[in-house]
Design a protein around this motif. Structure first.
Motif, PDB file in Angstrom:
ATOM      1  N   TRP A  91       0.679  -1.180   0.412  1.00 51.42           N
ATOM      2  CA  TRP A  91       0.344  -0.154   0.094  1.00 51.42           C
ATOM      3  C   TRP A  91       0.300   1.327  -0.541  1.00 51.42           C
ATOM      4  O   TRP A  91       0.549   2.138  -0.635  1.00 51.42           O
ATOM      5  N   ALA A  92       1.757   1.027   0.292  1.00 52.45           N
ATOM      6  CA  ALA A  92       2.645   2.751   0.954  1.00 52.45           C
ATOM      7  C   ALA A  92       3.511   2.321  -0.352  1.00 52.45           C
ATOM      8  O   ALA A  92       3.970   3.687  -0.737  1.00 52.45           O
ATOM      9  N   ALA A  93       3.503   1.704  -1.340  1.00 50.35           N
ATOM     10  CA  ALA A  93       4.649   1.572  -2.362  1.00 50.35           C
ATOM     11  C   ALA A  93       3.371   2.046  -3.241  1.00 50.35           C
ATOM     12  O   ALA A  93       4.034   2.694  -4.295  1.00 50.35           O
ATOM     13  N   THR A  94       2.417   1.976  -2.644  1.00 51.40           N
ATOM     14  CA  THR A  94       1.068   2.556  -4.591  1.00 51.40           C
ATOM     15  C   THR A  94       0.736   3.726  -4.004  1.00 51.40           C
ATOM     16  O   THR A  94       1.092   5.132  -4.534  1.00 51.40           O
ATOM     17  N   GLN A  95       1.410   4.282  -2.871  1.00 51.27           N
ATOM     18  CA  GLN A  95       0.683   5.631  -2.519  1.00 51.27           C
ATOM     19  C   GLN A  95       2.241   7.046  -2.799  1.00 51.27           C
ATOM     20  O   GLN A  95       1.874   7.852  -3.110  1.00 51.27           O
ATOM     21  N   PHE A  96       2.954   6.012  -2.206  1.00 51.22           N
ATOM     22  CA  PHE A  96       4.967   7.008  -2.354  1.00 51.22           C
ATOM     23  C   PHE A  96       5.175   6.309  -3.394  1.00 51.22           C
ATOM     24  O   PHE A  96       5.411   6.641  -4.577  1.00 51.22           O
ATOM     25  N   ASP A  97       5.986   5.404  -3.035  1.00 55.10           N
ATOM     26  CA  ASP A  97       6.963   5.034  -4.221  1.00 55.10           C
ATOM     27  C   ASP A  97       8.177   3.777  -3.382  1.00 55.10           C
ATOM     28  O   ASP A  97       7.526   3.616  -2.303  1.00 55.10           O
ATOM     29  N   ASP A  98       8.434   3.060  -4.044  1.00 56.43           N
ATOM     30  CA  ASP A  98       8.931   1.718  -3.710  1.00 56.43           C
ATOM     31  C   ASP A  98      10.346   1.422  -2.314  1.00 56.43           C
ATOM     32  O   ASP A  98      10.534   1.318  -1.681  1.00 56.43           O
ATOM     33  N   GLY A  99      10.819   2.732  -3.122  1.00 55.39           N
ATOM     34  CA  GLY A  99      12.242   3.466  -2.116  1.00 55.39           C
ATOM     35  C   GLY A  99      11.619   3.660  -1.111  1.00 55.39           C
ATOM     36  O   GLY A  99      12.200   3.521   0.593  1.00 55.39           O
ATOM     37  N   SER A 100      10.398   4.041  -0.509  1.00 52.12           N
ATOM     38  CA  SER A 100      10.118   4.403   0.897  1.00 52.12           C
ATOM     39  C   SER A 100       9.561   3.307   1.390  1.00 52.12           C
ATOM     40  O   SER A 100       9.117   3.445   3.048  1.00 52.12           O
ATOM     41  N   ALA A 101       8.893   2.651   0.638  1.00 48.24           N
ATOM     42  CA  ALA A 101       7.919   1.603   1.271  1.00 48.24           C
ATOM     43  C   ALA A 101       7.822   0.772   2.448  1.00 48.24           C
ATOM     44  O   ALA A 101       7.283   0.418   3.227  1.00 48.24           O
ATOM     45  N   THR A 102       9.539   0.303   2.601  1.00 49.00           N
ATOM     46  CA  THR A 102       9.496  -0.761   3.674  1.00 49.00           C
ATOM     47  C   THR A 102       9.648   0.317   4.813  1.00 49.00           C
ATOM     48  O   THR A 102       9.173  -0.149   5.880  1.00 49.00           O
ATOM     49  N   ASP A 103       9.651   1.270   4.684  1.00 47.10           N
ATOM     50  CA  ASP A 103      10.775   2.175   6.311  1.00 47.10           C
ATOM     51  C   ASP A 103       8.804   2.551   6.601  1.00 47.10           C
ATOM     52  O   ASP A 103       8.366   2.978   8.174  1.00 47.10           O
ATOM     53  N   ILE A 104       8.226   3.016   4.981  1.00 42.69           N
ATOM     54  CA  ILE A 104       6.329   3.568   5.651  1.00 42.69           C
ATOM     55  C   ILE A 104       6.020   2.322   6.737  1.00 42.69           C
ATOM     56  O   ILE A 104       5.246   2.401   6.734  1.00 42.69           O
ATOM     57  N   ALA A 105       5.705   1.285   6.142  1.00 43.59           N
ATOM     58  CA  ALA A 105       5.662   0.279   6.913  1.00 43.59           C
ATOM     59  C   ALA A 105       6.006   0.253   7.644  1.00 43.59           C
ATOM     60  O   ALA A 105       5.388  -0.400   9.588  1.00 43.59           O
ATOM     61  N   ALA A 106       7.586   0.124   8.149  1.00 46.32           N
ATOM     62  CA  ALA A 106       7.289  -0.468   9.971  1.00 46.32           C
ATOM     63  C   ALA A 106       7.465   1.224  10.708  1.00 46.32           C
ATOM     64  O   ALA A 106       7.410   0.503  11.363  1.00 46.32           O
ATOM     65  N   ILE A 107       7.263   1.939   9.522  1.00 49.91           N
ATOM     66  CA  ILE A 107       6.855   3.085  10.953  1.00 49.91           C
ATOM     67  C   ILE A 107       5.036   2.931  11.657  1.00 49.91           C
ATOM     68  O   ILE A 107       5.061   2.517  12.660  1.00 49.91           O
ATOM     69  N   LEU A 108       4.613   2.591  10.670  1.00 51.29           N
ATOM     70  CA  LEU A 108       3.125   2.015  10.736  1.00 51.29           C
ATOM     71  C   LEU A 108       3.047   1.359  11.148  1.00 51.29           C
ATOM     72  O   LEU A 108       1.938   0.987  12.600  1.00 51.29           O
ATOM     73  N   MET A 109       3.363   0.565  11.611  1.00 50.09           N
ATOM     74  CA  MET A 109       3.412  -1.099  12.026  1.00 50.09           C
ATOM     75  C   MET A 109       3.761  -0.391  13.972  1.00 50.09           C
ATOM     76  O   MET A 109       3.107  -1.556  14.356  1.00 50.09           O
ATOM     77  N   ASP A 110       5.045  -0.411  13.871  1.00 47.08           N
ATOM     78  CA  ASP A 110       5.235  -0.162  14.889  1.00 47.08           C
ATOM     79  C   ASP A 110       4.035   1.095  15.828  1.00 47.08           C
ATOM     80  O   ASP A 110       3.859   0.836  16.973  1.00 47.08           O
ATOM     81  N   TYR A 111       3.404   1.990  14.644  1.00 48.39           N
ATOM     82  CA  TYR A 111       2.081   2.548  15.958  1.00 48.39           C
ATOM     83  C   TYR A 111       1.432   1.892  16.118  1.00 48.39           C
ATOM     84  O   TYR A 111       0.634   1.968  17.249  1.00 48.39           O
ATOM     85  N   TYR A 112       0.741   1.202  15.277  1.00 50.48           N
ATOM     86  CA  TYR A 112      -0.201   0.157  15.439  1.00 50.48           C
ATOM     87  C   TYR A 112       0.353  -0.271  16.659  1.00 50.48           C
ATOM     88  O   TYR A 112      -0.645  -1.117  17.984  1.00 50.48           O
ATOM     89  N   ASP A 113       1.268  -1.015  16.898  1.00 47.66           N
ATOM     90  CA  ASP A 113       1.801  -1.897  17.926  1.00 47.66           C
ATOM     91  C   ASP A 113       1.498  -0.932  19.150  1.00 47.66           C
ATOM     92  O   ASP A 113       1.414  -1.680  19.906  1.00 47.66           O
TER      93      ASP A 113
END
Length: 771
Positions: free
Chosen positions: A328-350
Motif C-alpha cells: 500500500w505504501a509503495a502505491t501511495q509513495f514509492d518502492d524506495g520508501s515503502a519498507t520504512d513507511i510500513a515499519a513506522i506504521l506497524m510500530d504505531y499500531y503496535d
C-alpha cells in the motif's frame, strides 16, 4: 500537489477479474459529526450544507477504487437523511452501489432524521405497530426500483434496545411482529416472495442475545455477526448456520462511539487483528456480506482499504499484514520508501495495541467520568518513560523520512503517516508527562516541572498539527480533522500545575518498582549467572544545580558512561542502564552523586544449566506463548505484545478435557522461591459459537490442571477492561515454587483461544501494565 507523468502506458490485453470473495462488501459512514459532515457542509459542498449528492458521488468513486459495492449512509441527526435528497438514490443506482441501512434502521429508513416522536408517537411495535408499518411501507414504495439490501429486525429508534421489551420473551415477540410486518411490506411492494428479496439482520448488541435465546430467523435472511465494537467478533456460525441459504456475514468496527470509551480520532485498529478476526470469519464461511464501520473515512484510509481488499480477494489472508502495508505504501509513495513507511506504521499500531491514545485517560463514557492517573505510571514511572522513549524514536523516524520525500508526496505523507504518528505520540506525551511530573514532585526531584513543560508543548503540537492538516493543499480537507471528537475529557487541555522546589537537598536513587532509597537502605540488583540482562537505576538531584555523578560498576556489568553531570538539560536526573554480560560475582558498585556515595549491592545467582524458555527477572517470569508450539496450536504473526501469538486451532472440538489434549510445554527458571501468582494472558476474543467455549488448562510441574475461562458476559467490567487493554487476564491461582527449573503446560480445551503470554509473579514484583 499532484504528480505529473509525461507518458502513460495502458495494456490492451484483456483482463478478467476473478469473482469477489465476499458478495456484499461495504462501508458504514458513522459518527460523522466531527469530520465528514463538517467537511462536506463547509468545505466541499457548502451549497448543500450537508452530506449530499456531490459528497456521495466522491464516496461512490472511492468505493469503486476499493472494489466495494454496498453502503450504509451517514445517519446521525447532524446529517440530512439520505432519502430526503431525491438525487441520492438515483446517484447510487448510477454508480451501481447497493444501498442498505444500519443495524438499527429497518427497510431503508434513517430514523434519526425521519422518525419524529412528537408527530409519530413512540417507536414501540407493541403500541404503535400501525404507524411504524406505514413508515416502513412508504420508504419501500419509494426505493423499490433501486438495488437495495434491506435491513430487517427491530431496535430502538436511535441505536438503542427495542422499546417496550423488558424481557427476552417480549424481545422475541416484538422482533417477530416487526419481521412479519417487514417481510409482508417487501413482498407486496416488490411483487415477489419475501425469500427472493435480499435482506440482512444484524445481530448487534442485545439483538444477538435475543437470537441466542431461541429466536428463529427465516433461512433466506443473511445473519450479520457483529464485533464487540472493539474488533473482536462476538460469534461466528455453527455448522447448521453455515448451511443457511441466506448465508452469514460480519459487521466490523474501525471506529466507534460508546462504552467503555470512544475511539473516533486516530485510526489505530491493528491490521493483524483485522486479519485474525476477518480470517476466522472467512474460515467459518461467513462470506455473504462484510460491512466496515469507518467513521469519517479519514484517517482510516489504509485500514479501510486493507479490510476491503481482504473482502474482495480472500487470497490476501496469505499475505502478512506488514507486507500488505508495504505494498500500500509503495502505491501511495514509492518502492524506495515503502519498507520504512510500513515499519513506522506497524510500530504505531503496535504501540496503540497496548492502549489506544483515546483510552489514556483511564476513564469511561456513558456516563463520562474524569481521567485517572495513567496505568503506565505505576509506582516508579519506568513504563511511562519507556513508552515516551518509544514514541520519541518513532516520531524521529517518521520526521526524518518525511524530510526526504518528494514535494509532491509531502501532503499525503503528513495525512497518512506523520499526523497520526506524531499526534499519538503527543497525546501520550501530554498525559504521561503530567503524571510523571506529579510522581517526581512527590520524590522532590528538581526536574519535575520540566515534564509539565513537555506536556504543554505536546498539546501545542496536537493543535498545530491539526491546523496544518486542515490547511493542506489550500484547505482541501478543511474541517475534516477534529482532534477532540465529542470534547471528551481525555482531549481537554488540563490545568498546568507548578510544583514548589523540595525543601530537601542532595541526591537519591530510585529503583524499578518504586523503591526510592537512601544511603543506608539499598534494594539489591539481581542478575542470573549465564543469562545476560539489563537493569536501570535512576539517580536524581533535589536541587536545580549542576551535580557530577560517577559510576563504578563491578566485573561483568557495563554502563554507557561512568561519568556524567546532572544539569538542566538532563532535568537533574539520569536513567543509568546497566548491562550484565552473564559472567561475574556478587559485589557492590558505587554511584557517587555530588558529595554522596551510594553502595549498591549486586547479587549474582546461579542460573539454569541448560537453555530454558524464560528466566525470572525482577520477581517475574514472562513466557511468550509462541516460544513453542504443538499440534493443537498455530502461530499468528504480527499480533500481541510479543509480536506473535498462538491460536488454538479453529477446527478443534469445543469443551475438551485436558486428559485427552496434547499440551504446550514451557521450561522456566526461577531465582526466587515461595508462592507466586499464575496468570495466562490472552487476547479478548469470544467463543466461536455457542457450541464452543473459550477455555484452556494450565499446569505447573506435576500440580493439578487449573481451568482458565476467558469468556466474558455482555458489557461487564471485565469485558471493558479487556477491550481497552487488548488483553484477557486468566487467573490460575497461586502456585508454590522452589528455586530452580520448572515446567508450565497449557492445554487447548476450546478452539479460537489466542494466547499472548504466561506470567508468574512473586510478591514484590514491580507493577506493570504491559510486558
Amino acid at each position: 500537489m499532484s504528480r505529473r507523468a509525461e507518458r502513460l502506458h495502458v495494456s490492451a490485453a484483456p483482463v478478467t477479474s476473478k469473482a469477489p470473495s465476499v458478495t456484499y462488501r461495504g462501508l458504514f459512514l458513522n459518527d460523522e459529526d466531527w469530520g465528514l459532515k463538517p467537511w462536506a457542509a463547509q468545505t466541499y459542498d457548502p451549497q448543500t450544507g450537508n452530506i449530499g449528492p456531490k459528497t456521495y458521488a466522491r464516496i461512490f468513486e472511492l468505493m469503486w477504487r476499493l472494489k466495494a459495492n454496498t453502503l450504509w449512509p451517514a445517519m446521525h441527526d447532524v446529517s440530512t437523511p439520505f432519502y430526503d435528497i431525491k438525487a441520492n438514490p438515483k446517484l447510487a443506482n448510477d454508480y451501481a452501489i447497493v444501498m442498505g441501512t444500519s443495524h438499527s434502521e429497518a427497510l431503508m429508513r434513517n430514523n434519526f432524521g425521519e422518525w419524529n416522536e412528537k408527530r409519530d408517537g413512540a417507536f414501540n411495535i407493541f403500541t404503535n405497530r400501525k404507524r411504524m408499518t406505514a413508515y416502513w411501507q412508504k420508504r419501500v414504495s419509494e426505493v423499490k426500483g433501486f438495488d437495495n439490501l434491506y435491513t430487517v429486525g427491530l431496535r430502538g429508534v436511535h441505536d438503542t434496545p427495542m422499546e417496550g421489551a423488558d424481557t427476552q420473551d417480549q424481545a422475541r415477540q416484538g422482533l417477530q411482529m416487526a419481521l412479519d410486518s417487514e417481510r409482508d411490506i417487501l413482498s407486496r411492494a416488490l411483487g415477489k416472495p419475501a425469500d427472493k428479496i435480499p435482506q440482512t439482520m444484524t445481530l448487534y448488541k442485545e439483538v444477538l442475545d435475543t437470537y441466542q435465546s431461541g429466536f428463529k430467523v427465516p433461512q433466506d435472511i443473511t445473519l450479520l455477526w457483529p464485533d464487540d465494537n472493539y474488533g473482536y467478533i462476538r460469534q461466528l456460525p455453527t455448522e447448521a448456520e453455515i448451511q443457511r441459504p441466506g448465508g452469514t456475514g460480519v459487521y466490523y468496527h474501525l471506529s466507534y462511539w460508546g462504552q467503555p470509551h470512544d475511539y473516533l480520532w486516530l485510526a489505530t485498529t491493528h491490521p493483524g487483528l483485522i486479519a485474525e478476526e476477518m480470517g476466522k470469519a472467512w474460515v467459518r464461511q461467513s462470506r455473504r456480506e462484510w460491512i466496515f464501520n469507518v467513521g469519517d473515512i479519514k484517517p482510516a484510509e489504509f485500514l479501510t482499504q486493507y479490510a476491503l481488499d481482504l473482502a474482495f480477494d480472500a487470497d490476501g489472508f496469505k499475505t502478512p499484514p506488514r507486507e500488505a502495508l508495504r505494498r500500500w505504501a509503495a502505491t501511495q509513495f514509492d518502492d524506495g520508501s515503502a519498507t520504512d513507511i510500513a515499519a513506522i506504521l506497524m510500530d504505531y499500531y503496535d504501540l496503540a495495541f497496548s492502549r489506544r491514545p483515546e483510552f489514556l485517560g483511564w476513564n469511561g463514557v456513558e456516563p463520562v467520568t474524569r481521567p485517572q492517573t495513567d496505568g503506565f505510571i505505576g509506582k516508579d514511572g519506568y513504563e511511562a518513560q519507556a513508552r515516551l522513549a518509544a514514541y520519541a524514536r518513532l516520531t524521529a523516524r517518521a520526521e526524518a523520512l518525511g524530510a526526504i520525500l518528494p514535494a509532491d508526496r509531502q501532503a499525503a505523507y503528513f495525512e497518512l503517516v506523520l499526523y497520526p504518528v506524531r499526534s499519538a505520540a503527543n497525546l501520550n506525551k501530554r498525559i504521561l508527562s503530567l503524571d510523571l511530573a506529579a510522581l517526581y514532585a512527590r520524590d522532590g526531584r528538581a526536574g519535575a516541572n520540566s515534564y509539565v513543560s513537555d506536556a504543554q508543548a505536546a498539546q501545542a503540537g496536537i493543535d498545530a498539527d491539526t491546523a496544518a492538516y486542515n490547511a493542506l493543499e489550500n484547505g482541501k480537507w478543511r474541517h475534516m480533522m477534529d482532534a477532540r471528537p465529542r470534547d471528551l475529557p481525555v482531549f481537554a487541555p488540563p490545568a498546568w500545575p507548578h510544583y514548589a522546589a523540595s525543601d530537601r537537598t542532595g541526591c537519591d536513587l530510585a529503583f524499578s518498582g518504586g523503591r526510592v532509597i537512601n544511603a543506608h537502605d539499598f534494594p539489591r540488583l539481581t542478575f542470573v549467572r549465564g543469562v545476560p540482562g539489563d537493569q536501570v537505576v535512576e539517580v536524581y538531584s533535589r536541587e536545580a544545580k549542576d551535580t557530577p555523578v560517577t559510576i563504578t560498576p563491578i566485573a561483568g556489568i557495563s554502563t554507557e558512561a561512568t561519568r556524567l553531570t546532572l544539569d538542566e538539560a538532563s532535568r537533574w536526573q539520569s536513567r543509568l542502564g546497566f548491562h550484565w554480560n552473564g559472567q561475574g560475582q556478587s559485589g557492590r558498585m558505587t554511584i557517587t552523586c555530588g558529595a554522596q556515595t551510594f553502595n549498591v549491592p549486586v547479587d549474582v545467582v546461579d542460573g539454569p544449566s541448560a537453555p530454558v524458555d524464560a528466566v525470572e527477572t525482577e520477581r517475574r517470569v514472562t513466557i511468550p506463548a509462541a516460544s513453542t508450539v504443538s499440534g493443537d496450536w498455530e502461530v499468528i504473526d504480527e499480533l500481541g505484545s510479543q509480536g506473535r501469538v498462538l491460536r488454538s486451532r479453529l477446527d478443534l472440538p469445543g469443551h475438551r478435557q485436558p486428559q485427552v489434549v496434547t499440551s504446550l510445554s514451557y521450561s522456566i527458571f526461577t531465582t526466587s522461591a515461595g508462592e507466586a501468582d499464575l496468570t495466562v494472558i490472552a487476547l479478548p476474543t469470544h467463543p466461536l459459537s455457542p457450541e464452543t467455549g473459550l477455555k484452556v488448562g494450565v499446569q505447573v510441574d506435576d500440580g493439578p490442571i487449573q481451568t482458565v475461562d476467558f469468556k466474558t458476559v455482555g458489557r461487564s467490567d471485565t469485558w471493558k477492561r479487556n477491550v481497552l487493554s487488548n488483553t484477557a487476564l486468566g487467573q490460575a491461582g497461586k502456585v508454590t515454587l522452589s528455586r530452580g527449573k520448572h515446567v508450565v503446560k497449557i492445554y487447548a480445551l476450546d478452539p479460537g483461544v489466542v494466547l499472548d503470554r504466561i506470567e508468574l509473579t512473586f510478591p514484590g514484583a514491580p507493577q506493570r501494565y504491559a510486558p
